[in-house]
Design a protein around this motif. Structure first.
Motif, PDB file in Angstrom:
ATOM      1  N   PHE A  15       0.848  -1.198   0.000  1.00  0.00           N
ATOM      2  CA  PHE A  15       0.000   0.000   0.000  1.00  0.00           C
ATOM      3  C   PHE A  15       0.885   1.251   0.000  1.00  0.00           C
ATOM      4  O   PHE A  15       0.824   2.089   0.893  1.00  0.00           O
ATOM      5  CB  PHE A  15      -0.958  -0.009   1.191  1.00  0.00           C
ATOM      6  CG  PHE A  15      -1.854  -1.218   1.219  1.00  0.00           C
ATOM      7  CD1 PHE A  15      -2.779  -1.418   0.200  1.00  0.00           C
ATOM      8  CD2 PHE A  15      -1.759  -2.163   2.228  1.00  0.00           C
ATOM      9  CE1 PHE A  15      -3.610  -2.543   0.208  1.00  0.00           C
ATOM     10  CE2 PHE A  15      -2.575  -3.289   2.234  1.00  0.00           C
ATOM     11  CZ  PHE A  15      -3.500  -3.482   1.232  1.00  0.00           C
ATOM     12  N   ASP A  16       1.673   1.363  -1.068  1.00  0.00           N
ATOM     13  CA  ASP A  16       2.762   2.344  -1.138  1.00  0.00           C
ATOM     14  C   ASP A  16       2.590   3.320  -2.310  1.00  0.00           C
ATOM     15  O   ASP A  16       3.449   3.380  -3.176  1.00  0.00           O
ATOM     16  CB  ASP A  16       4.075   1.556  -1.271  1.00  0.00           C
ATOM     17  CG  ASP A  16       5.316   2.423  -1.218  1.00  0.00           C
ATOM     18  OD1 ASP A  16       5.271   3.482  -0.564  1.00  0.00           O
ATOM     19  OD2 ASP A  16       6.331   2.039  -1.825  1.00  0.00           O
ATOM     20  N   PRO A  17       1.497   4.125  -2.359  1.00  0.00           N
ATOM     21  CA  PRO A  17       0.424   4.257  -1.371  1.00  0.00           C
ATOM     22  C   PRO A  17      -0.824   3.479  -1.780  1.00  0.00           C
ATOM     23  O   PRO A  17      -0.944   3.005  -2.913  1.00  0.00           O
ATOM     24  CB  PRO A  17       0.141   5.760  -1.406  1.00  0.00           C
ATOM     25  CG  PRO A  17       0.325   6.103  -2.862  1.00  0.00           C
ATOM     26  CD  PRO A  17       1.475   5.235  -3.342  1.00  0.00           C
ATOM     27  N   VAL A  54       8.549   5.255   2.175  1.00  0.00           N
ATOM     28  CA  VAL A  54       7.895   5.819   3.356  1.00  0.00           C
ATOM     29  C   VAL A  54       7.812   4.730   4.413  1.00  0.00           C
ATOM     30  O   VAL A  54       7.926   3.534   4.112  1.00  0.00           O
ATOM     31  CB  VAL A  54       6.496   6.387   3.035  1.00  0.00           C
ATOM     32  CG1 VAL A  54       6.595   7.467   1.966  1.00  0.00           C
ATOM     33  CG2 VAL A  54       5.544   5.296   2.596  1.00  0.00           C
ATOM     34  N   THR A  55       7.607   5.113   5.653  1.00  0.00           N
ATOM     35  CA  THR A  55       7.640   4.144   6.742  1.00  0.00           C
ATOM     36  C   THR A  55       6.398   3.262   6.755  1.00  0.00           C
ATOM     37  O   THR A  55       5.348   3.610   6.198  1.00  0.00           O
ATOM     38  CB  THR A  55       7.750   4.857   8.100  1.00  0.00           C
ATOM     39  OG1 THR A  55       6.512   5.549   8.363  1.00  0.00           O
ATOM     40  CG2 THR A  55       8.909   5.835   8.122  1.00  0.00           C
ATOM     41  N   ARG A 186       3.517   7.225  -7.440  1.00  0.00           N
ATOM     42  CA  ARG A 186       4.811   7.712  -6.922  1.00  0.00           C
ATOM     43  C   ARG A 186       5.549   8.516  -7.977  1.00  0.00           C
ATOM     44  O   ARG A 186       6.169   9.540  -7.683  1.00  0.00           O
ATOM     45  CB  ARG A 186       5.673   6.535  -6.449  1.00  0.00           C
ATOM     46  CG  ARG A 186       5.120   5.808  -5.237  1.00  0.00           C
ATOM     47  CD  ARG A 186       6.153   4.887  -4.600  1.00  0.00           C
ATOM     48  NE  ARG A 186       6.681   3.908  -5.527  1.00  0.00           N
ATOM     49  CZ  ARG A 186       6.169   2.694  -5.721  1.00  0.00           C
ATOM     50  NH1 ARG A 186       5.086   2.323  -5.057  1.00  0.00           N
ATOM     51  NH2 ARG A 186       6.728   1.839  -6.562  1.00  0.00           N
ATOM     52  N   GLY A 187       5.467   8.086  -9.237  1.00  0.00           N
ATOM     53  CA  GLY A 187       6.128   8.817 -10.310  1.00  0.00           C
ATOM     54  C   GLY A 187       5.534  10.193 -10.532  1.00  0.00           C
ATOM     55  O   GLY A 187       6.259  11.181 -10.728  1.00  0.00           O
ATOM     56  N   LEU A 212       5.173  13.510   0.914  1.00  0.00           N
ATOM     57  CA  LEU A 212       5.639  12.138   0.696  1.00  0.00           C
ATOM     58  C   LEU A 212       5.793  11.844  -0.787  1.00  0.00           C
ATOM     59  O   LEU A 212       5.021  12.323  -1.612  1.00  0.00           O
ATOM     60  CB  LEU A 212       4.659  11.144   1.318  1.00  0.00           C
ATOM     61  CG  LEU A 212       4.492  11.237   2.836  1.00  0.00           C
ATOM     62  CD1 LEU A 212       3.547  10.145   3.329  1.00  0.00           C
ATOM     63  CD2 LEU A 212       5.833  11.128   3.550  1.00  0.00           C
ATOM     64  N   TYR A 213       6.807  11.057  -1.100  1.00  0.00           N
ATOM     65  CA  TYR A 213       7.137  10.622  -2.456  1.00  0.00           C
ATOM     66  C   TYR A 213       7.651  11.755  -3.346  1.00  0.00           C
ATOM     67  O   TYR A 213       7.852  11.550  -4.539  1.00  0.00           O
ATOM     68  CB  TYR A 213       5.940   9.950  -3.155  1.00  0.00           C
ATOM     69  CG  TYR A 213       5.368   8.788  -2.388  1.00  0.00           C
ATOM     70  CD1 TYR A 213       6.069   7.590  -2.276  1.00  0.00           C
ATOM     71  CD2 TYR A 213       4.117   8.878  -1.766  1.00  0.00           C
ATOM     72  CE1 TYR A 213       5.534   6.515  -1.567  1.00  0.00           C
ATOM     73  CE2 TYR A 213       3.589   7.813  -1.058  1.00  0.00           C
ATOM     74  CZ  TYR A 213       4.305   6.637  -0.972  1.00  0.00           C
ATOM     75  OH  TYR A 213       3.779   5.578  -0.267  1.00  0.00           O
ATOM     76  N   ARG A 214       7.843  12.954  -2.790  1.00  0.00           N
ATOM     77  CA  ARG A 214       8.307  14.069  -3.611  1.00  0.00           C
ATOM     78  C   ARG A 214       9.673  14.527  -3.138  1.00  0.00           C
ATOM     79  O   ARG A 214       9.910  14.645  -1.935  1.00  0.00           O
ATOM     80  CB  ARG A 214       7.338  15.259  -3.523  1.00  0.00           C
ATOM     81  CG  ARG A 214       6.015  15.007  -4.188  1.00  0.00           C
ATOM     82  CD  ARG A 214       5.216  16.296  -4.329  1.00  0.00           C
ATOM     83  NE  ARG A 214       4.847  16.842  -3.026  1.00  0.00           N
ATOM     84  CZ  ARG A 214       5.366  17.941  -2.487  1.00  0.00           C
ATOM     85  NH1 ARG A 214       6.297  18.623  -3.116  1.00  0.00           N
ATOM     86  NH2 ARG A 214       4.946  18.366  -1.313  1.00  0.00           N
TER      87      ARG A 214
END
Length: 224
Positions: A15-17, A54-55, A186-187, A212-214
Motif C-alpha cells: 500500500f505504497d500508497p 515511506v515508513t 509515486r512517479g 511524501l514521495y516528492r
C-alpha cells in the motif's frame, strides 16, 4: 446457536500508497462474496520487492485514512508488530489462531497469484484460508503447470462454498480492475504532478501535507 460467521477477507500489500485500484475491487468482493469484513494488512518488510520509501507506520495511516466511513473495511497492523519479513502464511496462521473456525479468504490479484510459487510456504496458504483471485471480466488465467495442478484440486465456482468450511478452496472472481498503480502515483508525485482522482482525498491530503514521495525541492502542487 447463532448464524455461522461470514468469511473474513484478507488483503495484504505494501500500500505504497493505497489507491482506488485496491479499494474498488475489495469493496466488490466484500459484497459479491458476502464477506463479513475485509482486513487491509500493510506489510512491514516486503518479501518480494525493495523497501518502500515511506515508513510502515505512514503506510498504515494511509490505509486508515482511505477506509474511513466504509462499513466492513478494517485495517490490521499485525505485520507491523511482527519482526522480520512479512510472510502472508504467518499472517494467516495468526488470524486462524484468533478467529477459530471462521472462514478466511486471502484476496489476491491475478498477477500476484501467478507468482504464488515464489511465496514462502505457498502450498500451506490454503491450510489456513481460501484464496479469492481477482480477475478482469472475461480474462483467462495462464498458470505454471505446478500451480495449475494446485488450483485444479481446490477450485470452486460458487462464492457460497467459501462459507461452508474455514479454508482450502480457490475461487476465480471477476472484479472491476482499475488501471491504477502505486508506481504510477509515486512517479507523478516525484514530478510534482497531480494524483487527484487516483486515490481518496484524505490520502491525498496526507501525502501533500507531508510531501511524501516528492523530492524536497519539487513544486508543491500535488493537490492541484
Amino acid at each position: 446457536m447463532g448464524p455461522a460467521p461470514r468469511p473474513v477477507g484478507v488483503l495484504g500489500g505494501t500500500f505504497d500508497p493505497v489507491h482506488y485500484g485496491h479499494l474498488r475491487p475489495a469493496l466488490e468482493l466484500l459484497e459479491t462474496l458476502g464477506l463479513g469484513e475485509v482486513r487491509f494488512v500493510p506489510c512491514r518488510v516486503p518479501a518480494h520487492r525493495g523497501a518502500p520509501s515511506v515508513t510502515a507506520e505512514q503506510r498504515l495511516e494511509l490505509v486508515r485514512l482511505a477506509i474511513i466511513g466504509q462499513p466492513g473495511f478494517v485495517v490490521d497492523d499485525r505485520e507491523l508488530r511482527r519482526p522480520g519479513p512479512s510472510y502472508m502464511v504467518d499472517t494467516l496462521a495468526s488470524l486462524r489462531q484468533e478467529l477459530g473456525d471462521t472462514p478466511l479468504c486471502l484476496i489476491l490479484g491475478s498477477d500476484a497469484f501467478q507468482t504464488l510459487m515464489t511465496w514462502h510456504r505457498w502450498q500451506a496458504l490454503t491450510d489456513f484460508a481460501h484464496i479469492a483471485v481477482m480477475q478482469r471480466p472475461g480474462a483467462s488465467l495462464v498458470l505454471p503447470s505446478a500451480l495449475e495442478a494446485f488450483v485444479a484440486t481446490r477450485r470452486v465456482d460458487k462464492a457460497r462454498l467459501l462459507h461452508e468450511r474455514p479454508a482450502g478452496s480457490i475461487l476465480l472472481q471477476p472484479v472491476t480492475q482499475l488501471a491504477i498503480s502505486a508506481t504510477q502515483i509515486r512517479g507523478l508525485l516525484a514530478r510534482g504532478q497531480s494524483v487527484r482522482y487516483l486515490l481518496p482525498d484524505p490520502v491525498l491530503a496526507y501525502l501533500h501535507d507531508r510531501a511524501l514521495y516528492r523530492p524536497s525541492d519539487s513544486p508543491n502542487i500535488a493537490t492541484s
